[in-house]
Enzyme design. Sequence first.
Site, PDB file in Angstrom:
ATOM      1  N   PRO A 145       0.802  -1.230   0.000  1.00  0.00           N
ATOM      2  CA  PRO A 145       0.000   0.000   0.000  1.00  0.00           C
ATOM      3  C   PRO A 145       0.834   1.280   0.000  1.00  0.00           C
ATOM      4  CG  PRO A 145       0.070  -0.922   2.201  1.00  0.00           C
ATOM      5  CD  PRO A 145       0.798  -1.892   1.314  1.00  0.00           C
ATOM      6  N   CYS A 146       1.445   1.580  -1.152  1.00  0.00           N
ATOM      7  CA  CYS A 146       2.333   2.738  -1.232  1.00  0.00           C
ATOM      8  C   CYS A 146       1.574   4.062  -1.095  1.00  0.00           C
ATOM      9  CB  CYS A 146       3.161   2.700  -2.504  1.00  0.00           C
ATOM     10  SG  CYS A 146       2.222   2.427  -4.003  1.00  0.00           S
ATOM     11  N   HIS A 147       0.237   4.020  -1.120  1.00  0.00           N
ATOM     12  CA  HIS A 147      -0.529   5.246  -0.882  1.00  0.00           C
ATOM     13  C   HIS A 147      -0.398   5.714   0.567  1.00  0.00           C
ATOM     14  CE1 HIS A 147      -3.262   1.939   0.134  1.00  0.00           C
ATOM     15  NE2 HIS A 147      -3.859   2.765   0.974  1.00  0.00           N
TER      16      HIS A 147
END
Length: 198
Positions: A145-147
Site C-alpha cells: 500500500p504505497c498510498h
Amino acid sequence: MKQIKTNPPAFCLRGTPFDPVAALWSVYRDEPKICRVLLSKPGISAKHAIKKFFPKTAASSCPEINIVIDQIEAFLKGEDIQFSLDVVRLDLCSAFQQKVLRAEHAIPRGRVSTYNLIAKHVENPSGARAVGTALATNPFPLVIPCHRAIRSDGALGGFQGGLKMKRSLLEMEGIAFRDAGHVATRGFFYEDHATFKF
C-alpha cells in the site's frame, strides 16, 4: 547458476470503483505469482496500459490469482484487506526496493508514514528521495500500500493511480485531511512522537 523457468505472463483485468485494475502474473517455481499490478490513472486505463506496454500478454486466470483480484476489488470498495507478500514476485525488485516495499507493507490501515521516516527505518537516513523512487515504481500498488507514504509536511507526494485516488484510499482508511492536499495527522508510523504544528 541454475536458471529458473517461468511461463510468459498473462493478465487478469477487473472493474473496480477506481476503474479497471489489472494483474500481470505467471507461474514461478510451480506457483502462480503476480509480476505487476496496473492501476488505471488519469490519461490511461489499466486495459489500455496492457495493450500499450504488454501487447504479447493474454487474458487468463486461475483460482489463486482470482483470490488476489477479489481481494483487490474488495480493498478498493473499502474493506480492510491485508495482502500477503507471498503472492508477488518481490525477487524482481532490487534489494533496496525490497526493503522499502517490505517497510511500506508493514504500515497498517489507518496510518501513514513519510518517505524520510521509511528511509531511516531501512537504515538509509539520507535516502528519502530514493524511497520515493522505490515507491513510485512499486510493481504491486495496493498489495503493497504505497498510498500510505506521504511527505514530511503532510502533502500527499505522488501515486501511480493519481492523487485523487490516493486521497480517496486514505479517506476510506480513516485518514483525515486538514486541507485539499495535506493529511491531518499528529504522528506517523515509524515515529514515536508528533512532528506537525498546525
